[in-house]
Design a protein around this motif. Structure first.
Motif, PDB file in Angstrom:
ATOM      1  N   GLN A 146      -2.483   6.199 -24.637  1.00 47.17           N
ATOM      2  CA  GLN A 146      -3.441   6.151 -25.744  1.00 47.17           C
ATOM      3  C   GLN A 146      -2.943   7.076 -26.837  1.00 47.17           C
ATOM      4  N   LYS A 147      -2.886   6.532 -28.044  1.00 46.01           N
ATOM      5  CA  LYS A 147      -2.340   7.335 -29.141  1.00 46.01           C
ATOM      6  C   LYS A 147      -3.311   8.447 -29.514  1.00 46.01           C
ATOM      7  N   GLY A 148      -2.757   9.592 -29.860  1.00 39.44           N
ATOM      8  CA  GLY A 148      -3.575  10.687 -30.347  1.00 39.44           C
ATOM      9  C   GLY A 148      -4.241  11.496 -29.255  1.00 39.44           C
ATOM     10  N   VAL A 149      -3.973  11.161 -28.003  1.00 43.09           N
ATOM     11  CA  VAL A 149      -4.501  11.982 -26.912  1.00 43.09           C
ATOM     12  C   VAL A 149      -3.343  12.815 -26.365  1.00 43.09           C
ATOM     13  N   PRO A 150      -3.352  14.116 -26.560  1.00 47.96           N
ATOM     14  CA  PRO A 150      -2.218  14.921 -26.133  1.00 47.96           C
ATOM     15  C   PRO A 150      -2.246  15.206 -24.631  1.00 47.96           C
ATOM     16  N   ASP A 151      -1.075  15.493 -24.095  1.00 49.86           N
ATOM     17  CA  ASP A 151      -0.910  15.958 -22.713  1.00 49.86           C
ATOM     18  C   ASP A 151      -1.570  15.044 -21.687  1.00 49.86           C
ATOM     19  N   GLN A 152      -1.284  13.759 -21.787  1.00 45.46           N
ATOM     20  CA  GLN A 152      -1.840  12.880 -20.770  1.00 45.46           C
ATOM     21  C   GLN A 152      -0.931  12.902 -19.550  1.00 45.46           C
ATOM     22  N   VAL A 153      -1.559  12.818 -18.382  1.00 42.76           N
ATOM     23  CA  VAL A 153      -0.789  12.701 -17.153  1.00 42.76           C
ATOM     24  C   VAL A 153      -0.905  11.262 -16.677  1.00 42.76           C
ATOM     25  N   PHE A 154       0.237  10.646 -16.400  1.00 36.32           N
ATOM     26  CA  PHE A 154       0.212   9.258 -15.962  1.00 36.32           C
ATOM     27  C   PHE A 154       0.737   9.151 -14.554  1.00 36.32           C
ATOM     28  N   SER A 155       0.192   8.183 -13.828  1.00 30.00           N
ATOM     29  CA  SER A 155       0.790   7.864 -12.545  1.00 30.00           C
ATOM     30  C   SER A 155       2.092   7.128 -12.806  1.00 30.00           C
ATOM     31  N   ASN A 156       2.916   7.078 -11.774  1.00 30.93           N
ATOM     32  CA  ASN A 156       4.256   6.521 -11.917  1.00 30.93           C
ATOM     33  C   ASN A 156       4.189   5.004 -12.096  1.00 30.93           C
ATOM     34  N   PRO A 157       4.684   4.466 -13.206  1.00 37.25           N
ATOM     35  CA  PRO A 157       4.577   3.015 -13.412  1.00 37.25           C
ATOM     36  C   PRO A 157       5.583   2.203 -12.617  1.00 37.25           C
ATOM     37  N   LEU A 158       6.659   2.827 -12.157  1.00 36.27           N
ATOM     38  CA  LEU A 158       7.751   2.046 -11.574  1.00 36.27           C
ATOM     39  C   LEU A 158       7.358   1.318 -10.281  1.00 36.27           C
ATOM     40  N   LEU A 160       0.840  -1.208   0.000  1.00 32.32           N
ATOM     41  CA  LEU A 160       0.000   0.000   0.000  1.00 32.32           C
ATOM     42  C   LEU A 160       0.869   1.250   0.000  1.00 32.32           C
ATOM     43  N   LEU A 161       1.962   1.222   0.775  1.00 25.39           N
ATOM     44  CA  LEU A 161       2.858   2.386   0.813  1.00 25.39           C
ATOM     45  C   LEU A 161       3.416   2.690  -0.574  1.00 25.39           C
ATOM     46  N   TYR A 162       3.893   1.640  -1.249  1.00 25.10           N
ATOM     47  CA  TYR A 162       4.489   1.851  -2.577  1.00 25.10           C
ATOM     48  C   TYR A 162       3.461   2.406  -3.554  1.00 25.10           C
ATOM     49  N   ILE A 163       2.270   1.779  -3.553  1.00 22.93           N
ATOM     50  CA  ILE A 163       1.265   2.187  -4.532  1.00 22.93           C
ATOM     51  C   ILE A 163       0.761   3.594  -4.216  1.00 22.93           C
ATOM     52  N   THR A 164       0.728   3.948  -2.930  1.00 26.99           N
ATOM     53  CA  THR A 164       0.338   5.316  -2.576  1.00 26.99           C
ATOM     54  C   THR A 164       1.292   6.323  -3.198  1.00 26.99           C
ATOM     55  N   MET A 165       2.573   5.966  -3.222  1.00 22.96           N
ATOM     56  CA  MET A 165       3.559   6.913  -3.744  1.00 22.96           C
ATOM     57  C   MET A 165       3.464   7.078  -5.257  1.00 22.96           C
ATOM     58  N   ASP A 166       2.842   6.111  -5.949  1.00 24.60           N
ATOM     59  CA  ASP A 166       2.848   6.207  -7.414  1.00 24.60           C
ATOM     60  C   ASP A 166       1.807   7.187  -7.945  1.00 24.60           C
ATOM     61  N   LYS A 167       0.854   7.561  -7.098  1.00 22.62           N
ATOM     62  CA  LYS A 167      -0.272   8.378  -7.580  1.00 22.62           C
ATOM     63  C   LYS A 167       0.197   9.792  -7.950  1.00 22.62           C
ATOM     64  N   VAL A 168      -0.241  10.256  -9.119  1.00 21.24           N
ATOM     65  CA  VAL A 168      -0.027  11.645  -9.510  1.00 21.24           C
ATOM     66  C   VAL A 168      -1.393  12.285  -9.681  1.00 21.24           C
ATOM     67  N   GLU A 169      -1.508  13.476  -9.166  1.00 18.17           N
ATOM     68  CA  GLU A 169      -2.802  14.161  -9.211  1.00 18.17           C
ATOM     69  C   GLU A 169      -3.303  14.270 -10.656  1.00 18.17           C
ATOM     70  N   GLY A 170      -4.551  13.908 -10.873  1.00 16.04           N
ATOM     71  CA  GLY A 170      -5.131  14.004 -12.216  1.00 16.04           C
ATOM     72  C   GLY A 170      -4.599  12.984 -13.188  1.00 16.04           C
ATOM     73  N   GLY A 171      -3.796  12.035 -12.707  1.00 13.99           N
ATOM     74  CA  GLY A 171      -3.206  11.046 -13.596  1.00 13.99           C
ATOM     75  C   GLY A 171      -4.138   9.863 -13.816  1.00 13.99           C
ATOM     76  N   THR A 172      -3.780   9.040 -14.807  1.00 17.83           N
ATOM     77  CA  THR A 172      -4.519   7.812 -15.034  1.00 17.83           C
ATOM     78  C   THR A 172      -3.523   6.665 -15.001  1.00 17.83           C
ATOM     79  N   ALA A 173      -4.047   5.450 -15.129  1.00 20.36           N
ATOM     80  CA  ALA A 173      -3.175   4.290 -15.189  1.00 20.36           C
ATOM     81  C   ALA A 173      -2.228   4.448 -16.378  1.00 20.36           C
ATOM     82  N   PRO A 174      -0.949   4.044 -16.219  1.00 19.76           N
ATOM     83  CA  PRO A 174       0.044   4.332 -17.264  1.00 19.76           C
ATOM     84  C   PRO A 174      -0.126   3.491 -18.525  1.00 19.76           C
ATOM     85  N   ILE A 175      -1.212   3.717 -19.232  1.00 16.96           N
ATOM     86  CA  ILE A 175      -1.429   3.053 -20.520  1.00 16.96           C
ATOM     87  C   ILE A 175      -1.599   4.152 -21.562  1.00 16.96           C
TER      88      ILE A 175
END
Lengths: 113, 326, 119
Positions: free
Chosen positions: C65-77, C48-63
């Motif tokens: 999508q082509k053709g969608v500009p300026d996507q914010v992703f949560s940290n995949p590492l 839970l600690l690790y996954i809590t740290m990966d969250k970025v505000e307004g981000g989505t799961a790091p997948i």
């Protein structure tokens, strides 16, 4: 116009489904013995699932998400009642008799989940 | 709004954890562990970790529960209460909790884009994945290519743990002369679960294969797929009896899956070296480096899936066979 | 705003409490299976600690999508680290359970003090 109607219908379905979950939850806590409790809990498996998923499908419109929601609904409608049945069957086989008592009785300790 | 839901789920998580530790009925504790895992998976999903949520739901709520239950069948359901005060233990963990909560105020706020963890290599991975691999799921890209060594190590840990379980539980029990294993009937007298279960097993396995081969495009990959397929076969074993499941997927096949999966992963690395690249550098596998990367990822994900599925099923069968031995 | 900031720390507090609840089971309970359950709770708290740290505000799961500009992703590492850790966790847990099963067969009990007494 038609969108508004769809919205209203889906929200009504979602709200009724949510109420069913709530009733199921209250029943699971308040009813006197095991069999009545799983009877209440199974409300969440069937009625609530149906209502909430139809509501969500109306929200998502005609898309791949609808198909996925339908598949999940089918899965839940198959497994939920089966799980309830298996639970009741296991309880019966392990010797918990369904009796018509009303709670504050000698069977009190048997009813603990 | 979603954070309010997260708050609710996290509170339930704490309540479940306390309930698990408080109960003296181990069967109840294991069932609560399953609920705990499901809540944890929901939390992971809210925190944007779809791949991890899928893994936790398949492994934590599914496989772990079955393994715990089969161990409980061999050891007994009840824990003996421990007399005496618990002040010392409570005091120790209380102080630790206070220290951790005090330390949490130094941590970056939830979702802070400026947090140190987001400044290091992660942006580079996100930026380079379309260029090097051209696959949408960055998690899969990192798992199988950027950090391929790490994953290779993990697969070998799973492999070693599986072999360890087989060695520990494979020994014949000393006291009895090997009694003829009585045929396990499974759920013969439970008609409805059996009918529904039979209906579901093929779909579970199909979904597992989808997760396996769709892992580059959506949430999924070898670890999740291996666990999902393993749960499908375990469901079959619970419904039809262990012997029937072993007839469908014999032990030799399971061992071949474990060994073959781990070997496949290593072999890809060696092939990369033979073709003139570095170990696990998939770019050299094909004329086009991007296609080479995609090919490498596909093959090693298959290796991971085979190894995980085989290992989990071997472990399950090792516990289940012990039951009929003693 | 102040309340929202506190909410942001709630994940860390839940991590702290769940971690210590797991630790309590490990140090206080004498049943070996209960100890292992405590250990897996402890492990989940770390996840839970690790996954809590990966969250970025307004981000989505790091997948992507082509053709969608300026996507914010949560940290995949952290997700990659935890994904593999979960599967490794269950296999090591199975190893521990296998040892407990053998202990039960040799000593007839899985209560720590009774095992120590039998030795």
């Amino acid at each position: 116009m038609i969108e508004l109607a769809l919205d209203v219908v889906s929200w009504v379905l979602l709200a009724v489904g949510g109420a069913c979950v709530l009733i199921g939850g209250i029943g699971g806590l308040r009813l006197p013995n095991f069999y009545t409790r799983i009877h209440a809990a199974s409300l969440t498996d069937t009625m609530a699932t149906l209502l909430i998923f139809v509501g969500m499908m109306l929200q998502s419109g005609l898309s791949l998400a609808t198909l996925k929601l339908f598949a999940i609904m089918l899965f839940l409608l198959l497994t939920g009642p089966t799980a309830t049945y298996a639970l009741a069957n296991a309880a019966l086989l392990s010797g918990l008799k369904p009796e018509g008592d009303t709670g504050q009785s000698k069977h009190g300790e048997n009813t603990q989940p | 709004m979603i954070y309010v839901f997260a708050l609710f789920l996290l509170t339930l998580l704490v309540i479940t954890a306390v309930a698990i530790v408080r109960t003296e009925n181990l069967f109840v504790a294991v069932m609560l562990t399953s609920i705990f895992s499901l809540l944890m998976a929901a939390n992971f999903f809210i925190l944007d970790a779809a791949d991890v949520a899928l893994t936790e739901a398949a492994v934590g709520a599914g496989v772990t529960t079955v393994i715990f239950l089969s161990a409980l069948a061999l050891t007994g359901d009840w824990e003996k209460p421990r007399p005496g005060g618990r002040t010392v233990a409570l005091g120790t963990v209380g102080v630790l909790a206070m220290l951790l909560i005090y330390a949490s105020f130094d941590k970056p706020r939830l979702g802070d884009p400026e947090a140190p963890v987001h400044q290091h290599v992660a942006p580079w991975y996100l930026e380079k994945t379309p260029e090097y691999m051209d696959i949408p799921n960055v998690v899969t890209a990192i798992l199988s290519s950027f950090r391929g060594y790490d994953t290779l190590g993990e697969v070998f840990v799973v492999f070693a743990a599986c072999i360890g379980v087989l060695f520990i539980l494979g020994v014949k029990p000393a006291r009895q002369t090997a009694a003829a294993p009585q045929p396990v009937s499974g759920l013969r007298h439970h008609l409805i679960p059996q009918v529904v279960g039979r209906l579901l097993v093929p779909f579970i396995v199909l979904f597992g294969l989808y997760v396996q081969f769709h892992g580059e495009y959506g949430p999924g990959g070898g670890f999740q797929a291996g666990a999902i397929i393993a749960t499908g076969v375990i469901l079959y074993a619970l419904l039809e009896g262990e012997a029937e499941a072993l007839r469908a997927v014999p032990r030799s096949v399971l061992l071949a899956l474990v060994v073959g999966g781990a070997l496949l992963y290593g072999a890809v690395g060696v092939v990369c070296m033979l073709k003139g690249g570095a170990f696990l550098d998939y770019s050299v596998l094909a004329a086009d480096p991007v296609f080479g990367q995609q090919l490498g990822i596909l093959v090693i994900e298959a290796g991971v899936g085979m190894a995980v599925c085989g290992a989990l099923l071997s472990i399950f069968h090792a516990f289940a066979a012990r039951e009929s031995m003693t | 705003m102040k309340l929202l900031e506190l909410l942001g720390y709630y994940n860390y507090w839940v991590f702290a409490v769940v971690l210590t609840v797991g630790l309590y089971a490990v140090i206080r309970k004498r049943n070996l299976i209960k100890k292992l359950i405590g250990l897996s709770i402890f492990q989940s708290a770390v996840f839970l600690l690790y996954i809590t740290m990966d969250k970025v505000e307004g981000g989505t799961a790091p997948i992507i999508q082509k053709g969608v500009p300026d996507q914010v992703f949560s940290n995949p590492l952290p997700q990659v680290l935890i994904l593999t850790a979960i599967v490794v966790g269950v296999s090591t847990l199975a190893l521990g359970l296998a040892m407990v099963v053998r202990i039960k067969e040799s000593y007839g009990t899985i209560e720590e003090h009774e095992i120590l007494g039998a030795d």
